[in-house]
Write a protein that holds these residues in place. Sequence first.
Motif, PDB file in Angstrom:
ATOM      1  N   LEU A  29       0.808  -1.209   0.000  1.00  0.00           N
ATOM      2  CA  LEU A  29       0.000   0.000   0.000  1.00  0.00           C
ATOM      3  C   LEU A  29       0.841   1.258   0.000  1.00  0.00           C
ATOM      4  O   LEU A  29       0.314   2.350   0.090  1.00  0.00           O
ATOM      5  N   LYS A  35       3.272   4.767  -4.699  1.00  0.00           N
ATOM      6  CA  LYS A  35       2.709   6.089  -4.990  1.00  0.00           C
ATOM      7  C   LYS A  35       1.618   5.990  -6.043  1.00  0.00           C
ATOM      8  O   LYS A  35       1.826   5.350  -7.063  1.00  0.00           O
ATOM      9  N   PRO A  36       0.474   6.625  -5.837  1.00  0.00           N
ATOM     10  CA  PRO A  36      -0.576   6.544  -6.856  1.00  0.00           C
ATOM     11  C   PRO A  36      -0.200   7.188  -8.174  1.00  0.00           C
ATOM     12  O   PRO A  36      -0.704   6.818  -9.216  1.00  0.00           O
ATOM     13  N   LYS A  71       3.279   8.376 -10.358  1.00  0.00           N
ATOM     14  CA  LYS A  71       4.741   8.325 -10.290  1.00  0.00           C
ATOM     15  C   LYS A  71       5.357   9.691 -10.070  1.00  0.00           C
ATOM     16  O   LYS A  71       6.390   9.815  -9.460  1.00  0.00           O
ATOM     17  N   ALA A  72       4.691  10.715 -10.631  1.00  0.00           N
ATOM     18  CA  ALA A  72       5.317  12.037 -10.574  1.00  0.00           C
ATOM     19  C   ALA A  72       5.115  12.734  -9.235  1.00  0.00           C
ATOM     20  O   ALA A  72       5.659  13.801  -9.008  1.00  0.00           O
ATOM     21  N   ASP A 132      -4.999  -4.442  -7.772  1.00  0.00           N
ATOM     22  CA  ASP A 132      -3.863  -3.623  -8.168  1.00  0.00           C
ATOM     23  C   ASP A 132      -4.150  -3.104  -9.570  1.00  0.00           C
ATOM     24  O   ASP A 132      -4.230  -3.876 -10.514  1.00  0.00           O
ATOM     25  N   ASN A 186       0.051   3.290 -17.499  1.00  0.00           N
ATOM     26  CA  ASN A 186       1.192   4.040 -18.021  1.00  0.00           C
ATOM     27  C   ASN A 186       0.755   4.682 -19.296  1.00  0.00           C
ATOM     28  O   ASN A 186      -0.026   4.102 -20.051  1.00  0.00           O
ATOM     29  N   LEU A 202       3.345   9.220 -18.055  1.00  0.00           N
ATOM     30  CA  LEU A 202       2.453   9.270 -16.902  1.00  0.00           C
ATOM     31  C   LEU A 202       2.390   7.880 -16.314  1.00  0.00           C
ATOM     32  O   LEU A 202       2.264   6.909 -17.046  1.00  0.00           O
ATOM     33  N   GLY A 203       2.467   7.778 -15.014  1.00  0.00           N
ATOM     34  CA  GLY A 203       2.350   6.457 -14.411  1.00  0.00           C
ATOM     35  C   GLY A 203       1.483   6.533 -13.179  1.00  0.00           C
ATOM     36  O   GLY A 203       1.702   7.368 -12.304  1.00  0.00           O
ATOM     37  N   LEU A 204       0.469   5.683 -13.112  1.00  0.00           N
ATOM     38  CA  LEU A 204      -0.444   5.717 -11.967  1.00  0.00           C
ATOM     39  C   LEU A 204      -0.581   4.334 -11.370  1.00  0.00           C
ATOM     40  O   LEU A 204      -0.585   3.339 -12.099  1.00  0.00           O
ATOM     41  N   ILE A 205      -0.670   4.267 -10.060  1.00  0.00           N
ATOM     42  CA  ILE A 205      -0.875   2.980  -9.383  1.00  0.00           C
ATOM     43  C   ILE A 205      -2.001   3.151  -8.375  1.00  0.00           C
ATOM     44  O   ILE A 205      -2.002   4.104  -7.603  1.00  0.00           O
ATOM     45  N   ARG A 222      -4.001   0.869  -5.552  1.00  0.00           N
ATOM     46  CA  ARG A 222      -4.032  -0.439  -4.900  1.00  0.00           C
ATOM     47  C   ARG A 222      -5.021  -0.449  -3.758  1.00  0.00           C
ATOM     48  O   ARG A 222      -5.116   0.501  -3.000  1.00  0.00           O
ATOM     49  N   SER A 253      -6.004   1.428   1.232  1.00  0.00           N
ATOM     50  CA  SER A 253      -5.629   1.839  -0.112  1.00  0.00           C
ATOM     51  C   SER A 253      -4.288   2.545  -0.075  1.00  0.00           C
ATOM     52  O   SER A 253      -3.868   2.991   0.981  1.00  0.00           O
ATOM     53  N   ASN A 254      -3.638   2.651  -1.198  1.00  0.00           N
ATOM     54  CA  ASN A 254      -2.342   3.344  -1.226  1.00  0.00           C
ATOM     55  C   ASN A 254      -2.547   4.840  -1.422  1.00  0.00           C
ATOM     56  O   ASN A 254      -1.903   5.475  -2.233  1.00  0.00           O
ATOM     57  N   LEU A 255      -3.448   5.386  -0.605  1.00  0.00           N
ATOM     58  CA  LEU A 255      -3.659   6.831  -0.690  1.00  0.00           C
ATOM     59  C   LEU A 255      -2.378   7.521  -0.353  1.00  0.00           C
ATOM     60  O   LEU A 255      -1.686   7.141   0.572  1.00  0.00           O
ATOM     61  N   PHE A 256      -2.134   8.575  -1.042  1.00  0.00           N
ATOM     62  CA  PHE A 256      -0.842   9.168  -0.897  1.00  0.00           C
ATOM     63  C   PHE A 256      -0.797  10.171   0.224  1.00  0.00           C
ATOM     64  O   PHE A 256      -1.705  10.943   0.414  1.00  0.00           O
ATOM     65  N   ARG A 308       4.437  17.771  -7.339  1.00  0.00           N
ATOM     66  CA  ARG A 308       4.485  16.946  -8.548  1.00  0.00           C
ATOM     67  C   ARG A 308       5.634  17.417  -9.415  1.00  0.00           C
ATOM     68  O   ARG A 308       5.777  18.609  -9.683  1.00  0.00           O
TER      69      ARG A 308
END
Lengths: 441, 1059
Positions: free
Chosen positions: A14, A17-18, A20-21, B575, B579, B623-626, B628, B655-658, B715
């Motif tokens: 978990l 990072k949601p 990458k940037a 998951d 990209n 752009l990369g998003l994850i 989970r 969740s992988n909330l940032f 960012r």
Amino acid sequence: MLCILVASCSDAFLDAKPDKALAIPHTLDDLQALLDDVNQQINQTPGFPELFAPEIVVAENGLGRENMDVTNTYLWQRGNLYATISNYDWDWIYEQVLRVNVVLEELKKLDGQNIDVKRYEQIRASASFFRAWHLFHLLITFSPPYNPVTAEVEPGIVLKLEADINEKLGRSSISECYRQIIADLEFSTTALPKTVPVPSRPNLAAAYALLARVYMSMYDYQNVERYAELSLAENNALMDYNALTGRFPDPLQNNNKEVLFYAIPILHAATLTRNAMIDRSHIGLYTSGDLRRELYYSVSNSDIYKMKSTYRGTTLTSFSGLTSSEMYLVCAEAKIRLGKVEDALLLINRLRISRWRTEVPYEPLDELSVDNLLEAVLLERKRELPFRGLAWFDLRRLRNDPQFSETITREYNGEVFTFGPLSDFYHFPVPPSEIMYNPDI
Amino acid sequence: MRNFLLLACCWFFLTTNAQPTQQAMVLTVLTNAGDPIGNASVAVAAMNWSAKTDTMGRCTIPSSVRLPGAKLTIAYIGFRTQSVSIDDITDQYTIRLAPLTENIEEVLVSTGYQVVPKERTTGSYATVDRERLDKVVATDIISKIDGLVPGMLFNRNSTRAITLRGQSTLFSDSNPLIVLDNFPYEGDIMDINPNDVENITVLRDAAAASIWGAQAANGVIVITTIKGKRNQALQIDLRSNIGIAESPNLFYQPKMSTASFVELEQMLFANGFYTATENSIQKSPYTPIVDLLIRKRDDPEQAVTIDREIERLTSIDVRDDLSRYFYRPAVNQQHALNIQGGGERNSFYLSLGYDRNREELIGNSLQRVSINARNTLYFLKDRIRASLGLDLSNRRITNPNIGVHSLTMSGQSKVYPYARLVNDDGGHARLVTNHPFSFIDQAQQQGLLDWSYRPLDEIAYTKRGTHNTLYRVNADVKVKLLDGLEADVLFQYGNNLSRHRNHRPQETYYTRNMINNLTTVNPDGTFNRPIPLGGILGTTTGEVWNYAFRSQLNYNRVLADEHSISALAGFEVRDNQSNSYSNLLYGYDNNLGIGSNVDMMNTYPRYVDARLRERIANNEQMLGLIDRHRSFYGNSSYSFRNRYIAYGSVRLDQSNLFGVRTNQKGVPLWSVGGAYVLSEESFYRSTVLPYLKLKASYGYNGNINKSISAFTTVRYQGTAISTGLPYARIVNPPNPELRWERVKVYNAGLEFRSRNNWINGNIELYRKQGLDLIGEIPYAPSSGVGTFTENYANTKTHGLDVQLSGKTIGRVVQWNSDFMLSLVRDEVTHYLGGTNNFITMSTPIVGRPQYAVFSYPHAGLDPQSGNPVGFVAEEPSQDYAAILQDINENNIIYHGSERATTFGSFRNTIQWKGLVLTANIVYRTGYFYRRNTVSFASVLRASDQHGDYEMRWQQPGDEAFTAIPSMPAVIDANRDNFYANTDVFVEPGDHIRLKDINLAYNFPSDWTGLARIRSASLYLYVNNVGVLWKKSSVNLDPDYPYADYAPPRIFTLGINIKL
């Protein structure tokens, strides 16, 4: 049956990072990246004051396509200035103040950890410089010109020194604002490097140059002389204008050695400025040997002069950063006001000869009367510093000077508009959006 | 296995039978429609013999059993048992069983975690079955349920497209969660073939939806695809339809006449408005009329010819050419073939779908091929059930035409009204776009590339499109462990690859303009082209993939015939990653597939003026998003004598909330429910309502918002070209108080069925409280932010959903009816922001709906000047800046909600012999919208062309019959803002709409029997039929007040054949 996927059982699953940037800034790289946001972000200054440049003249009907704020600023209609509730100079510059405060606070959190100390101090010094830069420009745009008698009580700007957006603050006095700005700059001089990879980052010469400007707005000529000399000691390079081919080079490619610090004005007035005609009498200030007339201005077939190239280099907007050429004139003026006439002459002539066409013999300035010399240096400022973000600065500081205060007249579509020492428009009003949401203002 | 033994027995009896005169006979059992009934029980009680029919509905009756006078009974669940005398039966006998009219087809609800009979539930579920779905023709599945689910509102004007029982969040994603085959589906709805959908269940309250936890606050739409049935003969289903839409009506919005626009341009020209443009160094464009006026001024000799030309242009209306050459009637085709069947130990489903749509914008089209396969296997006497599903979808979008905005000249918002797309000689006409004609003609003479923009050529030469490939694999294994205990493991992998390609060869204006823009002419006449000759190719490739895994234990037990317990508990992880990458190639040669290197570092002078310089655009972006999630969940239900039912569910979502502390990454949510089946009580004797159930539930749903975080977040934007250094920007300053949104939901309801199931209904009352909702508040700009997103409001929604279905079964005519009514009332109960900013009309007011329509009080028009009059401190005033500042929540006028507060549908089906007519009427009331009007600030820049301009006040006395103010002499944005937001332009949205009509003809079984097909039907379907009644007198469709044109009617002809 339950923890079949081992990977998902750990918290690391978990922690991804949601985006990458995205990053929570916790490395020096992150903080430096925040300070390197050059494109119309951290290296910018208020844009509306550009419209006070005395030499620009907008043609008949030339304001037709402009926004109400630009039109009203150009025609000095302070009462009806804001078309909406916002003034983007105020808004966007305060965004940069927040950015810098975030960097300073994150730096405090890194204190004591295992990091590159020298780099840490440099970043902290840069952040201090940027904060002073932006607070100073807010101060000279939104509060009245410095008056030593009333400065302790007259309201200046909101002095934001923390990243907490919920902080409730009113305006501090002008004196207090100056004290903070000077403290930030002096602190920055303890660790700013002498050279930087790009002039969008401040160096020692830039900090001294800004101090000179700050003191100049406070009429403290001893300190002006001191800091201008310190700045010139770091960088007193002058480009030989004879060697330039048609336009000024790109400062961000390190091709303009006069640039101490790179900044450009917010572009509200850019279209108007680049399309405007240059007042004939201003062109008349340049004599035939002066290369600045060819480099700064273009002339059309119908003898109309317009902006041609500025220290911005790559495109046609003003430049509002710090240059060594400005320091020559700042230092010279301070020395004249302190009676050091010979030193001043040395500086002025050194500057002028670098702008002189080699084929034309150069006649050095040798006037020794202080009054005449003061007039001469102010004229030299008019020749050297158009499109350098200093018109508004000079108008304000010379307002109360009986000899050198300036009155500008603009004729537009049959009406005549005048701006002079009795005008009320020597600072911009605090925008309605601030008044609405800040009860302490 | 049993079948085999029976057949063996039958055969054995057959062959060993000692009575040669009596033969065994074959009995075939079918439904009325001719479908074979497998596994039907066939018995001769007197002989103590029974058997089951095979998958073809056949059973062999041994002669030994043929006792004269004995009765043969044939029975199957859901059908009326039939008895025939054995003497009546011949060697090959077919018997058809009629369905039990009293038998209520068990309604099953799918929650995505389990399938439960609706009777056993305590929560709020709405179901849409295949029959209702099949009556609607649409390219995507979500459009099909519009008007079929109580409480669900499709908001056509909004990005918050679908709301279920009002909206309980303000700025987080408010669309319901879509679950496809047990897992959340975040892909594109267009990739699901609607013909594969078996049914849809919508989960509306806490008890229903809390099993989905933090994603359920907006409700859940559960889509189940067809899997095939066991013991079913091979069925082939063929569907085909083709629909033609009407051409869009471009005269829908009121528009300024060409004559008025030309007059306006002449007036502006006389006032010198275009002087700055004429002299601009970047050679800004001006319209052909302005060009003519310039020529007339510079060359007065030509005045007569020029005036004639102006006259000619005044007679043109660009909408004529647009209707003929830019738009066309859309044509949609849909073809689907599916095959399903099953034996004792397996069932399968295979489908192929092909859609091809020719869009209404010329040049644009869509093509989709989808292949789905499902197979389920049963092992070890049904102890293990394993299913595998494969989905493939290949979608190609071709869209070189980006719409009417591509025709607009830079600086204007609409194309000038006298533009042509095709000249009188039939050639494609050119439009002014970036530079005036005089400038580009002169450039061409100098040798530059043709700089003219011809829209129809542009569409023909541009090769732009997106290719989407989606594939999904679903696996599900259920294992019966002990008595009543079952383990279920599910896995899904999905991958969506999207390739967008935009090739603009040198023939396109776009490329010629890019090349010319930086071209310089050398003194010797040669050209310097930093952007080389050739085409420009832009590509964006994106990939989205997801893994999901779930393991669950299910327990179902009935104790002592009275206590029924069912429970499940499980764990799941998901998951999702994506990209994307973009690129731009210049000097592109499509035949060789190569581009040229260009210098993206330096700036180059522009052709229009060498003092202006530009850098060549890079467009590279990654752009990369994850995303989970990890969740633990469980629910259990207990019922006593099928009479009292209790239910509870609980779920923990992480969740992988940032930027959130780890212990805040999870949200626990729960719900409880109860139901009382009154009709099961011994004292309940009503025959009118043989089924009556009361239910209630309470619980929490949640909403995770991924776009904000509690810590400072920055960012990275990339590397600045000017400095070569990476740079970053602040996304949000810190907010340690950040909490997740929660919605508290209460639901109470009544379900009933009348005798013979003539009427059945569901009435529910609900109340939702949105807590800690996240949204933006304005801040004083000295804080460094203009607005900040944080927990800032609470809301309250309460409402009623009524669903009534009725039917008659007559001999000749059958009539089915579905009536839905929903009432939704919502209000903001708490708002953190201090001063309300009504200048932009965007702030919530406590006590009013979240989306409300307000307006400024006004006092009409000034009889001398036609200026709109407002109030400052209750005194009439024309100081517009002051008027706007004076507005506060006490003097602003409130009209009502922006979303329908009472809505529903009334759907009827009438069947007579083979003809079936279905019509769905949808109604919405209790809401308002604000229509657009002319903006004089834009008119004075020759940009706005709204038709209200024609009705403006022009002389004293006009105020008696028009509310549109006079045109001011100068641009005044505050004046425009003021009167556009007065009540003059607020309209009631109430209306009744005939949404669609379906007229079908089912071919009689004799004909189909001849062709050896089971059934065939032909239908005509019309969509967007029209508005039957609306309260507003303005000529706008209340659901589409801002659209360029209302959605055209679509006429579809289709055929379904079942083999």
